[in-house]
Design an enzyme around this catalytic site. Structure first.
Site, PDB file in Angstrom:
ATOM      1  N   ARG A 240       0.847  -1.209   0.000  1.00  0.00           N
ATOM      2  CA  ARG A 240       0.000   0.000   0.000  1.00  0.00           C
ATOM      3  C   ARG A 240       0.881   1.257   0.000  1.00  0.00           C
ATOM      4  O   ARG A 240       2.107   1.157   0.068  1.00  0.00           O
ATOM      5  CB  ARG A 240      -0.912  -0.001   1.226  1.00  0.00           C
ATOM      6  CG  ARG A 240      -0.144   0.173   2.529  1.00  0.00           C
ATOM      7  CD  ARG A 240      -1.069   0.254   3.711  1.00  0.00           C
ATOM      8  NE  ARG A 240      -0.453   0.990   4.804  1.00  0.00           N
ATOM      9  CZ  ARG A 240      -0.921   1.033   6.041  1.00  0.00           C
ATOM     10  NH1 ARG A 240      -2.027   0.368   6.349  1.00  0.00           N
ATOM     11  NH2 ARG A 240      -0.320   1.741   6.969  1.00  0.00           N
ATOM     12  N   GLY A 241       0.228   2.396  -0.070  1.00  0.00           N
ATOM     13  CA  GLY A 241       0.906   3.693   0.084  1.00  0.00           C
ATOM     14  C   GLY A 241       2.046   3.906  -0.904  1.00  0.00           C
ATOM     15  O   GLY A 241       1.952   3.569  -2.088  1.00  0.00           O
ATOM     16  N   ASP A 284       7.938 -10.555   7.593  1.00  0.00           N
ATOM     17  CA  ASP A 284       8.149  -9.445   8.528  1.00  0.00           C
ATOM     18  C   ASP A 284       9.656  -9.196   8.573  1.00  0.00           C
ATOM     19  O   ASP A 284      10.417 -10.059   9.033  1.00  0.00           O
ATOM     20  CB  ASP A 284       7.602  -9.839   9.913  1.00  0.00           C
ATOM     21  CG  ASP A 284       7.803  -8.734  10.936  1.00  0.00           C
ATOM     22  OD1 ASP A 284       8.700  -7.885  10.741  1.00  0.00           O
ATOM     23  OD2 ASP A 284       7.055  -8.716  11.927  1.00  0.00           O
ATOM     24  N   ASN A 311      11.566   0.451   1.634  1.00  0.00           N
ATOM     25  CA  ASN A 311      10.488   1.427   1.845  1.00  0.00           C
ATOM     26  C   ASN A 311       9.713   1.187   3.135  1.00  0.00           C
ATOM     27  O   ASN A 311       9.182   2.133   3.715  1.00  0.00           O
ATOM     28  CB  ASN A 311       9.549   1.374   0.633  1.00  0.00           C
ATOM     29  CG  ASN A 311       8.223   2.020   0.930  1.00  0.00           C
ATOM     30  OD1 ASN A 311       8.110   3.245   0.944  1.00  0.00           O
ATOM     31  ND2 ASN A 311       7.199   1.216   1.218  1.00  0.00           N
ATOM     32  N   ALA A 312       9.621  -0.078   3.585  1.00  0.00           N
ATOM     33  CA  ALA A 312       8.794  -0.383   4.767  1.00  0.00           C
ATOM     34  C   ALA A 312       9.181   0.539   5.918  1.00  0.00           C
ATOM     35  O   ALA A 312      10.369   0.744   6.181  1.00  0.00           O
ATOM     36  CB  ALA A 312       8.979  -1.838   5.175  1.00  0.00           C
ATOM     37  N   TYR A 376      11.446   7.900  15.517  1.00  0.00           N
ATOM     38  CA  TYR A 376      11.307   7.911  14.050  1.00  0.00           C
ATOM     39  C   TYR A 376      12.425   8.754  13.420  1.00  0.00           C
ATOM     40  O   TYR A 376      13.083   8.331  12.463  1.00  0.00           O
ATOM     41  CB  TYR A 376       9.934   8.468  13.692  1.00  0.00           C
ATOM     42  CG  TYR A 376       9.611   8.482  12.208  1.00  0.00           C
ATOM     43  CD1 TYR A 376       9.278   7.308  11.543  1.00  0.00           C
ATOM     44  CD2 TYR A 376       9.610   9.677  11.487  1.00  0.00           C
ATOM     45  CE1 TYR A 376       8.964   7.325  10.181  1.00  0.00           C
ATOM     46  CE2 TYR A 376       9.283   9.705  10.141  1.00  0.00           C
ATOM     47  CZ  TYR A 376       8.964   8.523   9.488  1.00  0.00           C
ATOM     48  OH  TYR A 376       8.651   8.540   8.149  1.00  0.00           O
TER      49      TYR A 376
HETATM   50  P1  NAD Z   1       2.324   3.044   5.005  1.00  0.00           P
HETATM   51  O1  NAD Z   1       2.112   2.807   6.463  1.00  0.00           O
HETATM   52  O2  NAD Z   1       1.156   3.312   4.152  1.00  0.00           O
HETATM   53  O3  NAD Z   1       3.141   1.797   4.361  1.00  0.00           O
HETATM   54  C1  NAD Z   1       4.232   1.190   5.019  1.00  0.00           C
HETATM   55  C2  NAD Z   1       4.230  -0.283   4.665  1.00  0.00           C
HETATM   56  O4  NAD Z   1       5.334  -0.903   5.360  1.00  0.00           O
HETATM   57  C3  NAD Z   1       2.940  -0.991   5.112  1.00  0.00           C
HETATM   58  O5  NAD Z   1       2.390  -1.711   4.044  1.00  0.00           O
HETATM   59  C4  NAD Z   1       3.423  -1.885   6.230  1.00  0.00           C
HETATM   60  O6  NAD Z   1       2.675  -3.089   6.359  1.00  0.00           O
HETATM   61  C5  NAD Z   1       4.867  -2.157   5.825  1.00  0.00           C
HETATM   62  N1  NAD Z   1       5.640  -2.634   6.967  1.00  0.00           N
HETATM   63  C6  NAD Z   1       5.651  -2.100   8.222  1.00  0.00           C
HETATM   64  N2  NAD Z   1       6.391  -2.879   9.028  1.00  0.00           N
HETATM   65  C7  NAD Z   1       6.858  -3.918   8.285  1.00  0.00           C
HETATM   66  C8  NAD Z   1       7.648  -5.044   8.574  1.00  0.00           C
HETATM   67  N3  NAD Z   1       8.106  -5.276   9.806  1.00  0.00           N
HETATM   68  N4  NAD Z   1       7.921  -5.923   7.584  1.00  0.00           N
HETATM   69  C9  NAD Z   1       7.449  -5.718   6.329  1.00  0.00           C
HETATM   70  N5  NAD Z   1       6.688  -4.648   5.995  1.00  0.00           N
HETATM   71  C10 NAD Z   1       6.391  -3.763   6.968  1.00  0.00           C
HETATM   72  O7  NAD Z   1       3.382   4.220   4.929  1.00  0.00           O
HETATM   73  P2  NAD Z   1       3.798   5.178   3.710  1.00  0.00           P
HETATM   74  O8  NAD Z   1       3.245   6.518   3.998  1.00  0.00           O
HETATM   75  O9  NAD Z   1       3.512   4.554   2.409  1.00  0.00           O
HETATM   76  O10 NAD Z   1       5.366   5.246   3.963  1.00  0.00           O
HETATM   77  C11 NAD Z   1       6.325   4.497   3.240  1.00  0.00           C
HETATM   78  C12 NAD Z   1       7.709   4.951   3.660  1.00  0.00           C
HETATM   79  O11 NAD Z   1       7.838   6.352   3.437  1.00  0.00           O
HETATM   80  C13 NAD Z   1       8.007   4.728   5.133  1.00  0.00           C
HETATM   81  O12 NAD Z   1       9.365   4.341   5.296  1.00  0.00           O
HETATM   82  C14 NAD Z   1       7.772   6.098   5.740  1.00  0.00           C
HETATM   83  O13 NAD Z   1       8.491   6.274   6.943  1.00  0.00           O
HETATM   84  C15 NAD Z   1       8.278   6.987   4.636  1.00  0.00           C
HETATM   85  N6  NAD Z   1       7.740   8.373   4.668  1.00  0.00           N
HETATM   86  C16 NAD Z   1       6.413   8.626   4.433  1.00  0.00           C
HETATM   87  C17 NAD Z   1       5.954   9.951   4.444  1.00  0.00           C
HETATM   88  C18 NAD Z   1       4.510  10.326   4.163  1.00  0.00           C
HETATM   89  O14 NAD Z   1       4.180  11.520   4.140  1.00  0.00           O
HETATM   90  N7  NAD Z   1       3.616   9.380   3.921  1.00  0.00           N
HETATM   91  C19 NAD Z   1       6.853  10.990   4.720  1.00  0.00           C
HETATM   92  C20 NAD Z   1       8.178  10.672   4.977  1.00  0.00           C
HETATM   93  C21 NAD Z   1       8.614   9.364   4.921  1.00  0.00           C
END
Ligand code: NAD
Length: 469
Positions: A240-241, A284, A311-312, A376
């Site tokens: 997702r995301g 995981d 990315n996770a 974080y």
């Molecule tokens: P999100 O929560 O929608 O997606 C993160 C994904 O990582 C999820 O599908 C989750 O299940 C997976 N995940 C979490 N723990 C895991 C594990 N132990 N093993 C395998 N998979 C795991 O978040 P997002 O907004 O899509 O963010 C993606 C990345 O971008 C992250 O690293 C986040 O820190 C970074 N980020 C996001 C933003 C933002 O504005 N959304 C800003 C800065 C950084």
């Protein structure tokens, strides 16, 4: 989550209401639409200061586009602009100019004295107000780390303040400004980077400074429609995301993607994998045996990996005094330690192929810090340290870079309280949040075979957020 204010302000009623009330009026950003879309169209003006090192490369890259290319004349300081090649027509910047530009490109790499900075003024001053909506400013310089004399280092470093300021001035047009610092003899390595920063793929990347070094490998020819054809990518957190968008974008560009996420997300993993023609992998990444599981999965596919996108990520926010220990432990484990362990295993088993790419996802919080995010922000700063150190030691043409997203419209940011969400969206030069695809496009540029000289970079995908550097 959609940005209703952005939609409203782009209607005629909304626009005049915003003007009357003095509210920000962000422009809808143009993003990449179709695979055969040229990286740039419209009128492009090229300029160069004396001693310009990349002007011929710039001329030939732009010469191969359908854009109408011009080179600046009318000032002695801009004489070398004429080296942009025969496709570029002369344009006197001291005369009246009646056109709108889709891009202004300036080669400042030859500047050795601070007095030569005047060429920036002489090129940009007459034309900066002639930039169209969603246009691009790209300045190329010589990496100051390679400048032996102080005046040269000063003039090259000056480009950073100049470009970051232009980004702030042109952002209201949905325009971006970025700086490419080239190492000596890396002028022929600028292709994928110049194309990226001129194209709609970099719609939400502004005020950034990128270093291009001399790579071990030569300039590889690529299929512009599918530059990643035949490559294998692993994307963590891809159900997702932002991760889902990375999987879609790398697959659009031709790669086969291993879609990895936690076992609880199996249904979504399978949906995404099916859509992108990839391989599902439930794992995981914090489990002790996860690097082995991933490595064996890659071995079974038989070709090794070309790209790993870490990315996770998770947030577990609390002020430090209120933070339970497991919030700290989980955040560091997912966002930072897992990346090291996976890379270590894959590198030890020689599963990352020659000219491979490792891409990590940091965050603006890791650059500026954030209230309630000590865990974080520490993890995301750690990612930057990891990338910088690994870039010095990787062999075999393997590069490592990071993206640092700002406010991106995802489930994570949709869950924020409304006032914090609105502030996050507007506090950048483009006055809007980015989309997951903006992060994904930046990662696709790192993965491009022609980005071999791009390593150790941290590029913010943040619309030039006011927070941080
Ligand atoms: P999100 O929560 O929608 O997606 C993160 C994904 O990582 C999820 O599908 C989750 O299940 C997976 N995940 C979490 N723990 C895991 C594990 N132990 N093993 C395998 N998979 C795991 O978040 P997002 O907004 O899509 O963010 C993606 C990345 O971008 C992250 O690293 C986040 O820190 C970074 N980020 C996001 C933003 C933002 O504005 N959304 C800003 C800065 C950084």
């Amino acid at each position: 989550m959609s940005d209703l204010y952005l939609k409203l302000v782009n209607t005629s009623v909304g626009k005049s209401a915003a003007q009357t009330l003095g509210l920000p009026a962000p422009i809808s950003l143009k993003r990449w639409q179709r695979t055969d879309q040229p990286f740039i169209e419209g009128d492009v003006l090229i300029g160069a200061a004396s001693g310009a090192r990349a002007i011929q490369s710039i001329g030939s890259i732009l010469g191969a586009s359908p854009a109408h290319v011009f080179h600046a004349t009318g000032q002695v300081s801009l004489e070398e602009s004429s080296k942009a090649g025969s496709k570029a027509k002369p344009l006197d910047v001291t005369a009246e100019i009646n056109q709108r530009f889709s891009a202004l490109v300036f080669d400042a790499s030859g500047m050795k004295e601070t007095t030569e900075l005047k060429a920036l003024y002489e090129f940009f001053h007459p034309v900066i107000r002639k930039l169209g909506k969603n246009s691009r400013v790209v300045v190329l310089g010589l990496d100051p780390h390679h400048c032996r004399k102080a005046p040269q280092a000063a003039s090259q470093r000056a480009l950073e303040g100049f470009v970051r300021s232009i980004g702030k001035e042109v952002g209201k047009k949905g325009a971006t400004a970025n700086l490419i610092w080239i190492a000596p003899n890396a002028e022929e390595r600028i292709d994928s980077s110049l194309r990226f920063f001129l194209s709609p793929r970099s719609a939400y990347v502004s005020g950034q400074v990128v270093r291009i070094g001399k790579s071990e490998t030569g300039n590889m020819a690529t299929n512009p429609v599918a530059p990643l054809a035949g490559k294998v990518a692993l994307v963590t957190g891809a159900s997702r995301g932002i991760g889902e968008s990375i999987a879609e974008t790398l697959s659009r560009d031709g790669a086969t993607v291993i879609v990895l996420d936690i076992p609880a997300a199996m249904a979504d993993i399978e949906t995404v994998a099916k859509r992108v023609g990839g391989k599902p992998l439930a794992c995981d990444i914090t489990e002790a045996n996860s690097p082995r599981i991933i490595a064996e999965f890659v071995e079974d596919m038989g070709k090794g990996l070309d790209f790993i996108v870490h990315n996770a990520g998770i947030t577990r926010d609390k002020t430090l005094g209120n933070m339970p220990e497991h919030f700290w432990d989980m955040t560091i484990a997912v966002n930072l330690t897992a990346e090291e362990r996976i890379d270590e295993e894959l590198l030890a088993r020689n599963l990352i192929r020659e000219n491979g790419r490792i891409v990590c996802v940091s965050s603006i919080s890791g650059i500026a810090g954030n209230f309630g995010q000590t865990n974080y922000a520490a993890s995301k700063s750690g990612v930057i340290g990891y990338v910088e150190a690994m870039a010095r030691s990787l062999k075999n043409g393997i590069t490592i870079n990071a993206v640092a997203p700002g406010f991106i419209e995802t489930q994570m940011t949709a869950a924020m309280p409304m006032t914090i969400r609105e502030a996050g969206r507007r506090m950048n030069s483009l006055s809007q949040g980015g989309l997951p695809v903006d992060v994904a496009e930046t990662i696709a540029w790192y993965c491009n075979p022609q980005s071999a000289g791009v390593s150790g970079n941290i590029v913010r995908v943040c619309g030039q957020s006011l927070i941080g550097k």
